[in-house]
Design a protein around this motif. Sequence first.
Motif, PDB file in Angstrom:
ATOM      1  N   MET A   1       0.820  -1.194   0.000  1.00 51.91           N
ATOM      2  CA  MET A   1       0.000   0.000   0.000  1.00 51.91           C
ATOM      3  C   MET A   1       0.862   1.256   0.000  1.00 51.91           C
ATOM      4  O   MET A   1       1.179   1.796   1.036  1.00 51.91           O
ATOM      5  CB  MET A   1      -0.877   0.025   1.247  1.00 51.91           C
ATOM      6  CG  MET A   1      -1.991  -0.984   1.269  1.00 51.91           C
ATOM      7  SD  MET A   1      -2.909  -0.773   2.778  1.00 51.91           S
ATOM      8  CE  MET A   1      -3.166  -2.464   3.199  1.00 51.91           C
ATOM      9  N   TRP A  38      -2.624   1.777  -6.174  1.00 53.55           N
ATOM     10  CA  TRP A  38      -1.375   1.995  -5.456  1.00 53.55           C
ATOM     11  C   TRP A  38      -0.217   2.291  -6.405  1.00 53.55           C
ATOM     12  O   TRP A  38       0.877   2.600  -5.979  1.00 53.55           O
ATOM     13  CB  TRP A  38      -1.016   0.742  -4.637  1.00 53.55           C
ATOM     14  CG  TRP A  38      -2.159   0.128  -3.909  1.00 53.55           C
ATOM     15  CD1 TRP A  38      -2.722  -1.097  -4.153  1.00 53.55           C
ATOM     16  CD2 TRP A  38      -2.890   0.679  -2.817  1.00 53.55           C
ATOM     17  NE1 TRP A  38      -3.751  -1.331  -3.283  1.00 53.55           N
ATOM     18  CE2 TRP A  38      -3.879  -0.262  -2.442  1.00 53.55           C
ATOM     19  CE3 TRP A  38      -2.812   1.880  -2.107  1.00 53.55           C
ATOM     20  CZ2 TRP A  38      -4.772  -0.046  -1.410  1.00 53.55           C
ATOM     21  CZ3 TRP A  38      -3.709   2.098  -1.072  1.00 53.55           C
ATOM     22  CH2 TRP A  38      -4.669   1.150  -0.730  1.00 53.55           C
ATOM     23  N   SER A 282       3.382  -1.411   6.761  1.00 55.90           N
ATOM     24  CA  SER A 282       2.514  -0.268   6.464  1.00 55.90           C
ATOM     25  C   SER A 282       2.791   0.945   7.342  1.00 55.90           C
ATOM     26  O   SER A 282       2.211   2.012   7.115  1.00 55.90           O
ATOM     27  CB  SER A 282       1.040  -0.668   6.599  1.00 55.90           C
ATOM     28  OG  SER A 282       0.717  -1.021   7.924  1.00 55.90           O
ATOM     29  N   LEU A 286       1.418   5.125   6.715  1.00 51.07           N
ATOM     30  CA  LEU A 286       0.473   5.868   7.541  1.00 51.07           C
ATOM     31  C   LEU A 286       0.929   7.304   7.787  1.00 51.07           C
ATOM     32  O   LEU A 286       0.159   8.115   8.310  1.00 51.07           O
ATOM     33  CB  LEU A 286       0.290   5.167   8.893  1.00 51.07           C
ATOM     34  CG  LEU A 286      -0.508   3.867   8.865  1.00 51.07           C
ATOM     35  CD1 LEU A 286      -0.366   3.133  10.189  1.00 51.07           C
ATOM     36  CD2 LEU A 286      -1.964   4.146   8.574  1.00 51.07           C
ATOM     37  N   HIS A 291      -3.486  12.532   4.411  1.00 52.11           N
ATOM     38  CA  HIS A 291      -3.453  11.153   3.935  1.00 52.11           C
ATOM     39  C   HIS A 291      -4.615  10.916   2.977  1.00 52.11           C
ATOM     40  O   HIS A 291      -5.730  11.357   3.232  1.00 52.11           O
ATOM     41  CB  HIS A 291      -3.559  10.188   5.119  1.00 52.11           C
ATOM     42  CG  HIS A 291      -3.078   8.817   4.808  1.00 52.11           C
ATOM     43  ND1 HIS A 291      -3.801   7.941   4.026  1.00 52.11           N
ATOM     44  CD2 HIS A 291      -1.940   8.161   5.159  1.00 52.11           C
ATOM     45  CE1 HIS A 291      -3.130   6.807   3.918  1.00 52.11           C
ATOM     46  NE2 HIS A 291      -2.003   6.918   4.587  1.00 52.11           N
ATOM     47  N   TYR A 297      -6.172   2.412   5.410  1.00 59.21           N
ATOM     48  CA  TYR A 297      -4.874   1.916   5.867  1.00 59.21           C
ATOM     49  C   TYR A 297      -4.945   1.446   7.315  1.00 59.21           C
ATOM     50  O   TYR A 297      -4.366   0.420   7.681  1.00 59.21           O
ATOM     51  CB  TYR A 297      -3.817   3.010   5.720  1.00 59.21           C
ATOM     52  CG  TYR A 297      -3.353   3.250   4.300  1.00 59.21           C
ATOM     53  CD1 TYR A 297      -2.031   3.028   3.929  1.00 59.21           C
ATOM     54  CD2 TYR A 297      -4.222   3.720   3.316  1.00 59.21           C
ATOM     55  CE1 TYR A 297      -1.587   3.259   2.636  1.00 59.21           C
ATOM     56  CE2 TYR A 297      -3.796   3.950   2.022  1.00 59.21           C
ATOM     57  CZ  TYR A 297      -2.485   3.712   1.679  1.00 59.21           C
ATOM     58  OH  TYR A 297      -2.054   3.934   0.398  1.00 59.21           O
ATOM     59  N   TRP A 300      -6.334  -2.089   7.766  1.00 63.53           N
ATOM     60  CA  TRP A 300      -5.352  -3.156   7.593  1.00 63.53           C
ATOM     61  C   TRP A 300      -4.397  -3.232   8.783  1.00 63.53           C
ATOM     62  O   TRP A 300      -4.063  -4.323   9.262  1.00 63.53           O
ATOM     63  CB  TRP A 300      -4.569  -2.935   6.291  1.00 63.53           C
ATOM     64  CG  TRP A 300      -5.305  -3.429   5.097  1.00 63.53           C
ATOM     65  CD1 TRP A 300      -6.067  -2.697   4.221  1.00 63.53           C
ATOM     66  CD2 TRP A 300      -5.385  -4.774   4.646  1.00 63.53           C
ATOM     67  NE1 TRP A 300      -6.606  -3.512   3.267  1.00 63.53           N
ATOM     68  CE2 TRP A 300      -6.206  -4.792   3.492  1.00 63.53           C
ATOM     69  CE3 TRP A 300      -4.841  -5.976   5.096  1.00 63.53           C
ATOM     70  CZ2 TRP A 300      -6.495  -5.970   2.794  1.00 63.53           C
ATOM     71  CZ3 TRP A 300      -5.129  -7.146   4.394  1.00 63.53           C
ATOM     72  CH2 TRP A 300      -5.938  -7.126   3.266  1.00 63.53           C
TER      73      TRP A 300
END
Length: 450
Positions: A1, A38, A282, A286, A291, A297, A300
């Motif tokens: 991601m 992505w 990830s 973040l 964002h 996000y 996940w």
Amino acid sequence: MTAMTAGGATGDGADAIREWIAANIGGAITRFEPIARWRQAWEVDVDRGGEQLRLHVRGERGSGLDNRPLRREFDALGHLAASGIPVPRLFGWCDNPRAIIMENLADTPFLGNLDGDPQLQSMVEDYAAIMADIHRLDPAPFAAMGIEAPVGAEAVATEYLEFAEGIYDETPHPPNALIAFCRGWLRRHLPLHRERLAPVIGDAPQFFHDGGRVTAIYDLELVKLADPMLDIASIRLRDTNEPIADVEAVLARYEREMGEPLDQAALSYYTVLLFIAVPMISTPALAPRPHPALVEYLSWFLASSRGAIEAVAEAKGIALDPVEKVEKASTVHDGAFEDLVAQCADLQPSGFIRQAPALALAYYVRNANALAAPIDAADRADARALLGIDADPAVNLDSILEDFVVQASPEQDEALVRLFHRRAMRQLQLLEDYPAPIVNRGLQPLRRRR
């Protein structure tokens, strides 16, 4: 991601892609449409003397998570096609910008089977048979593509763990005791009895179908040489957000195709590893502000943390108790956050995002306003009751727990597993309005193997 991106119809490499198509495929481009994903990607239609071609142009990801050379995926797709594995037709490779030009299939991608459709379930089981075919392929051609072939049982087991640890350790991050605990557990449970290497997909099951059969597997950017149990674990991970009606039946089909049972210890190890790798890898994704899709996000990050601790519990035979929801507290800001949700209520999602990012964020901050303090109080009460930690509310509890985990003995695993499970379930309350299966769907139980 990585952060979402969409190549334009011109610029951002689009002009060079048009030139490549003209030089290598020919015909007239009748549609050139960017896709917000992505990575840079385009869908292109070409009229070549009356022949209608549907192309998908798959560009490289930007900087960020688990990036692997795109050329490796192209080479792997070519070898799989030559080996009789169903993949999209390849039209070629573009060097600048780096991109795969392949068939844009008109078939349906498998995105989960929440309704338990028996036909879809049968096709997921057929995918497991295709996976077994891939696992039986000679690793040598994949190594010749530049794919690393770890040598020795420890190197095989730790290759992806060290990859995830490298990203996590190089990224500034707050303390996270659950990640620290899982890292320690993995190091204590390396499957050193296994050295077998096979080509693995790394992110299964992803396939197209025509309603009755699998027509092509796709998204092989994570292809590597590894223990086949990593692929089996990846099915369990993906099931949390693209649900499979019967995971046990899929794994049983794989066992029949391979003619041997799954290795329970190795499967447990790779299940914990793949789940905890998600929040580790990830973490840098973040960070961007603003964002583009923070709650997606977070879903996940938080749900995979839950899955990791459930996988440790499964491996240790710990029956986890249901976690009582934390009661929301009223604050002077309640009205403002309710108004924020109302102001965003009509926003519609686009692309693959399940809820408009601003609306998802409005729900999240509304829930955080009502739940942050009660969740912290419940976490601290658990720390006192289960571990004897009586932390000052002004001190970061995760920092204290992280120090505790580093010093803890294996005899304290069960108490820590129960603590982390409760904490993970409480954190997921913050996302209770996000319409993604992963928010509520944990690790699905399996029949225990030897």
